[in-house]
Design a protein around this motif. Sequence first.
Motif, PDB file in Angstrom:
ATOM      1  N   LYS A   4       7.205   6.200 -16.580  1.00 59.90           N
ATOM      2  CA  LYS A   4       8.168   7.268 -16.845  1.00 59.90           C
ATOM      3  C   LYS A   4       9.298   7.287 -15.835  1.00 59.90           C
ATOM      4  N   PHE A   5       8.970   7.080 -14.552  1.00 59.18           N
ATOM      5  CA  PHE A   5       9.971   7.205 -13.498  1.00 59.18           C
ATOM      6  C   PHE A   5      10.360   5.856 -12.894  1.00 59.18           C
ATOM      7  N   HIS A   6       9.881   4.797 -13.527  1.00 54.48           N
ATOM      8  CA  HIS A   6      10.288   3.438 -13.161  1.00 54.48           C
ATOM      9  C   HIS A   6      10.063   3.149 -11.672  1.00 54.48           C
ATOM     10  N   PHE A   7       8.847   3.445 -11.199  1.00 54.25           N
ATOM     11  CA  PHE A   7       8.490   3.099  -9.830  1.00 54.25           C
ATOM     12  C   PHE A   7       8.686   1.602  -9.609  1.00 54.25           C
ATOM     13  N   ARG A   8       9.302   1.248  -8.522  1.00 56.09           N
ATOM     14  CA  ARG A   8       9.477  -0.166  -8.210  1.00 56.09           C
ATOM     15  C   ARG A   8       8.255  -0.681  -7.456  1.00 56.09           C
ATOM     16  N   ARG A   9       7.822  -1.836  -7.871  1.00 55.69           N
ATOM     17  CA  ARG A   9       6.647  -2.448  -7.234  1.00 55.69           C
ATOM     18  C   ARG A   9       6.878  -2.670  -5.748  1.00 55.69           C
ATOM     19  N   GLU A  10       8.091  -3.058  -5.381  1.00 53.07           N
ATOM     20  CA  GLU A  10       8.381  -3.353  -3.972  1.00 53.07           C
ATOM     21  C   GLU A  10       8.170  -2.134  -3.073  1.00 53.07           C
ATOM     22  N   HIS A  11       8.333  -0.934  -3.640  1.00 59.59           N
ATOM     23  CA  HIS A  11       8.163   0.262  -2.817  1.00 59.59           C
ATOM     24  C   HIS A  11       6.688   0.582  -2.601  1.00 59.59           C
ATOM     25  N   LEU A  12       5.858   0.418  -3.638  1.00 55.17           N
ATOM     26  CA  LEU A  12       4.420   0.608  -3.438  1.00 55.17           C
ATOM     27  C   LEU A  12       3.872  -0.465  -2.501  1.00 55.17           C
ATOM     28  N   GLU A  13       4.349  -1.688  -2.641  1.00 53.27           N
ATOM     29  CA  GLU A  13       3.909  -2.753  -1.735  1.00 53.27           C
ATOM     30  C   GLU A  13       4.431  -2.507  -0.324  1.00 53.27           C
ATOM     31  N   GLY A  14       5.604  -1.877  -0.221  1.00 53.19           N
ATOM     32  CA  GLY A  14       6.148  -1.554   1.097  1.00 53.19           C
ATOM     33  C   GLY A  14       5.254  -0.591   1.856  1.00 53.19           C
ATOM     34  N   ILE A  15       4.659   0.364   1.134  1.00 55.04           N
ATOM     35  CA  ILE A  15       3.713   1.290   1.776  1.00 55.04           C
ATOM     36  C   ILE A  15       2.539   0.507   2.353  1.00 55.04           C
ATOM     37  N   LEU A  16       2.023  -0.434   1.569  1.00 59.51           N
ATOM     38  CA  LEU A  16       0.894  -1.247   2.046  1.00 59.51           C
ATOM     39  C   LEU A  16       1.305  -2.151   3.196  1.00 59.51           C
ATOM     40  N   ASP A  17       2.553  -2.642   3.171  1.00 62.52           N
ATOM     41  CA  ASP A  17       3.044  -3.462   4.291  1.00 62.52           C
ATOM     42  C   ASP A  17       3.057  -2.651   5.580  1.00 62.52           C
ATOM     43  N   GLY A  18       3.456  -1.380   5.482  1.00 64.48           N
ATOM     44  CA  GLY A  18       3.436  -0.525   6.659  1.00 64.48           C
ATOM     45  C   GLY A  18       2.030  -0.311   7.175  1.00 64.48           C
ATOM     46  N   LEU A  19       1.085  -0.078   6.268  1.00 62.95           N
ATOM     47  CA  LEU A  19      -0.310   0.105   6.678  1.00 62.95           C
ATOM     48  C   LEU A  19      -0.874  -1.171   7.286  1.00 62.95           C
ATOM     49  N   ALA A  20      -0.408  -2.321   6.783  1.00 62.99           N
ATOM     50  CA  ALA A  20      -0.862  -3.598   7.342  1.00 62.99           C
ATOM     51  C   ALA A  20      -0.416  -3.732   8.793  1.00 62.99           C
ATOM     52  N   MET A  21       0.732  -3.169   9.135  1.00 66.57           N
ATOM     53  CA  MET A  21       1.180  -3.194  10.531  1.00 66.57           C
ATOM     54  C   MET A  21       0.240  -2.371  11.404  1.00 66.57           C
ATOM     55  N   ASP A  22      -0.232  -1.244  10.868  1.00 63.47           N
ATOM     56  CA  ASP A  22      -1.247  -0.465  11.593  1.00 63.47           C
ATOM     57  C   ASP A  22      -2.487  -1.315  11.829  1.00 63.47           C
ATOM     58  N   ALA A  23      -2.911  -2.015  10.772  1.00 64.41           N
ATOM     59  CA  ALA A  23      -4.153  -2.783  10.841  1.00 64.41           C
ATOM     60  C   ALA A  23      -4.051  -3.963  11.796  1.00 64.41           C
ATOM     61  N   SER A  24      -2.838  -4.507  11.937  1.00 62.94           N
ATOM     62  CA  SER A  24      -2.668  -5.714  12.749  1.00 62.94           C
ATOM     63  C   SER A  24      -2.608  -5.433  14.248  1.00 62.94           C
ATOM     64  N   GLY A  25      -2.506  -4.172  14.606  1.00 62.77           N
ATOM     65  CA  GLY A  25      -2.370  -3.834  16.018  1.00 62.77           C
ATOM     66  C   GLY A  25      -0.931  -3.845  16.497  1.00 62.77           C
ATOM     67  N   ALA A  26       0.008  -4.061  15.574  1.00 68.17           N
ATOM     68  CA  ALA A  26       1.429  -4.124  15.957  1.00 68.17           C
ATOM     69  C   ALA A  26       1.963  -2.778  16.401  1.00 68.17           C
ATOM     70  N   MET A  27       1.256  -1.690  16.067  1.00 69.26           N
ATOM     71  CA  MET A  27       1.766  -0.364  16.392  1.00 69.26           C
ATOM     72  C   MET A  27       1.202   0.165  17.704  1.00 69.26           C
TER      73      MET A  27
END
Length: 581
Positions: free
Chosen positions: A374-397
């Motif tokens: 309905k609102f045309h969510f872009r895949r890149e934005h949902l994946e971007g959220i996971l990319d941010g969480l991956a930075m948490d997981a990697s110890g980069a933060m």
Amino acid sequence: MTNVQPTTLQQFSEVSAARRKQENFPVASWFLPRHARAATLAFYHFARHADDIADNPALSREEKLAALAPVGRALLAGDKAALPEWARAYHHHVQLGDVDCRHGRALLSAFMQDASKGRYANWDELRDYCMRSAAPVGHAVLEIHREWRADIHASDALCNALQLLNHLQDLKSDFMERHRIYLPIGWLDNPDHLSGDFATPDVRQAINRALKKVEAMLVEAAPLPGTISGFRLRAEICTILNVAHALARELKTRDPIGTRVELSLLQKCSCLARGIGMAFRQRGGARRFSILRAARTSFFWPIVGLPREKRAAMAALYRFCRVTDDAIDEAPSAEEIQRNLHFWRTEVAALYSDAILAYPSHPVTRALLPAVRKFHFRREHLEGILDGLAMDASGAMLRPSAYQLDRYCYGVASCVGLLSVAIFGYTNPQAEEFAIHLGKAFQYINILRDVREDAGRGRIYLPQELLMEHGLGRITPEALCHPERSEGSHAAGDPSPLAQDDSIALRLRPVLAELGKLARNHLAQADEFLPPEDRKSLAPALAMRRIYTRYLPMMEAQGWNIAAPRVRLPGWKKLWLAIKR
């Protein structure tokens, strides 16, 4: 099956309504809530007509494929003009976001297989057929009713069991009229026995083997009603389960080759009465996703006044962010974190996949399906959220660079903002820049509020450059957990508090003050990009801005002291700020 070719949508609806009365199981019955009946009927009309084409003995294999294949392509492309009239009502509900087009495409793939395949070598082949000809019906019904927490595997088991029961009822007619055998061919000594006047021993044995499979599926399906929050749909499912069990019992003792096995009106009424009772007994076993669960956050009051479908989309997005964040923060090991990240990336991929059987398995992801459509969510934005969480997981933060911190904030906050403004609606593309800067500002404010809490998780979301500038380049999370001590005394293990002028809290204040300036800069940039013509539709985002900007002066008044209590706003004040203009 007699083929009927209605010429108008009204005639087609009348024909389908007549056929619904002949079905074994309720189809869009009056149990269902009114808001779900239209989409359910549209899906049924689509499936019924496509099945009629596949079953029409007057059409050749090539004619059947020529009639069905273009429908699947047009559904995938969203090309209404290329669709026949009987598929347009379903397409309309796909466009509204009520139901996914992959379910209809899965049915079409099964019906096209019917046109060219009449034998199944083994059980796995037959199960694959059922997963495309039956399971998608359950997925569609659950989607239409927004039952995201329903047990999808139990739904598949129920739908596949119903399909097999129907095949057992029609063993003889399928063989004689359509030259198909919906049993593994190795289970039969001689397929021609299906044309007789009674079931031979080998046919009876094959029927009993199939009924054992059905019974196992119905055991798998048993938990489904308990995961349905809506009483009406739960009652319909309970009734269907009762009908399935009763029909399986009849098929055990009666001969489907001699005559078609059906339930009597009395048996059906008994199944209905017991189904309603079961639905009452299982009520309360599941709860709908609700934005009220976000009531303690700063997002509740700005969102609660949205129209229902937008509110539901925001609730689904909030839940996705919350659950994925918990999957990283609460994982017991690095291996588990990586497994969780892989799982959620697979789930996002399934949201956007064109593959007919690629369907999200988690209720949180399935709840995003209407928003994606309905609102045309872009895949890149949902994946971007996971990319941010991956930075948490990697110890980069742990003391990231300013660049890393900016990337992180874009992922976990700006991407959320971009998805949110897609829900709110905008006409000027500048609204996306507004969302990016506002998201970063909110994240920096959250970082300032949660320095000690984040340190308890082993993270320091403060830029390395700023820390080094103030002599804190090697500060540890343990030190931030006890800001009343000096860095040196903490390293030495000295538990006694030092003088105020030597504490970590005091030395950290200019770092936090600089981060506060950065948050204000992003707020100012968000204001510059706010399109005047979209101000009304973006009102929820502006309400969030009013709430978040109150936190900055509160922390400033505390002297940016991380040893002070976490700043909060009472609910009544958030409400007042949300409705203030």
